[in-house]
Scaffold this motif. Sequence first.
Motif, PDB file in Angstrom:
ATOM      1  N   PHE A   1       0.838  -1.202   0.000  1.00 59.08           N
ATOM      2  CA  PHE A   1       0.000   0.000   0.000  1.00 59.08           C
ATOM      3  C   PHE A   1       0.876   1.256   0.000  1.00 59.08           C
ATOM      4  O   PHE A   1       0.594   2.222  -0.703  1.00 59.08           O
ATOM      5  CB  PHE A   1      -0.928   0.032   1.219  1.00 59.08           C
TER       6      PHE A   1
ATOM      7  N   ASN B   1      -7.028  -0.300  -6.153  1.00 64.23           N
ATOM      8  CA  ASN B   1      -6.319   0.111  -4.951  1.00 64.23           C
ATOM      9  C   ASN B   1      -6.280  -0.939  -3.863  1.00 64.23           C
ATOM     10  O   ASN B   1      -5.573  -0.780  -2.876  1.00 64.23           O
ATOM     11  CB  ASN B   1      -6.943   1.392  -4.380  1.00 64.23           C
ATOM     12  N   VAL B   2      -7.046  -2.001  -4.001  1.00 64.22           N
ATOM     13  CA  VAL B   2      -7.058  -3.033  -2.969  1.00 64.22           C
ATOM     14  C   VAL B   2      -6.208  -4.252  -3.345  1.00 64.22           C
ATOM     15  O   VAL B   2      -6.266  -5.277  -2.678  1.00 64.22           O
ATOM     16  CB  VAL B   2      -8.499  -3.476  -2.594  1.00 64.22           C
TER      17      VAL B   2
ATOM     18  N   PRO C   1      -3.098  -4.886  -2.759  1.00 60.95           N
ATOM     19  CA  PRO C   1      -2.300  -5.426  -1.653  1.00 60.95           C
ATOM     20  C   PRO C   1      -3.067  -6.362  -0.730  1.00 60.95           C
ATOM     21  O   PRO C   1      -2.460  -7.233  -0.103  1.00 60.95           O
ATOM     22  CB  PRO C   1      -1.843  -4.172  -0.906  1.00 60.95           C
TER      23      PRO C   1
END
Length: 169
Positions: A55, A162-163, A165
């Motif tokens: 992140f 964005n998720v 990770p």
Amino acid sequence: MSDRIAPKLLAEFIGTFAFVFIGAGTAAVVGEGVGMPGIVAIAFARGLAIMAFAFAYGSVSGGHFNPAVTVGVLAAGAVGVGEAIGYIVSQFIGGIVGALFLSAVLGGAETGLGTPALAQNLALGATTLTITPAAGFMIEAVLGFFLVTVVLGTAVAGRAGNVAPLAIE
């Protein structure tokens, strides 16, 4: 070194340093013969470290933090050879510095922490397990393959946004 590549190499260094320091540090502190609760603690520490640093630095370098991931991303054509070599060198240096720093912090063999006995007679319930170097290599190869395919399928392909990770963790 260009101004564009330096932050990427630094991100790979820091992420790999953290992964080794936190992952191996947890294993050293939890100790040998800890059974399933200790293995779970070590797995969570490593997974959470990778997730946090992916992140933090994923938008900078892609958050490889592992030469196997970099080679997989190179094979997929998502990074050039020169950049991949730079990443791998940064990862090796980050891993070595992380291990040396961990050794300095824990005091090495004098304290009993950090000894390489975790894979010898490891207690798993009523069973004990010893992992040979050949078995360790095969385990790492298979798990590395799984990691690379998840990275390629989520972060590199952009399918997880964005998720990514969270999936990689």
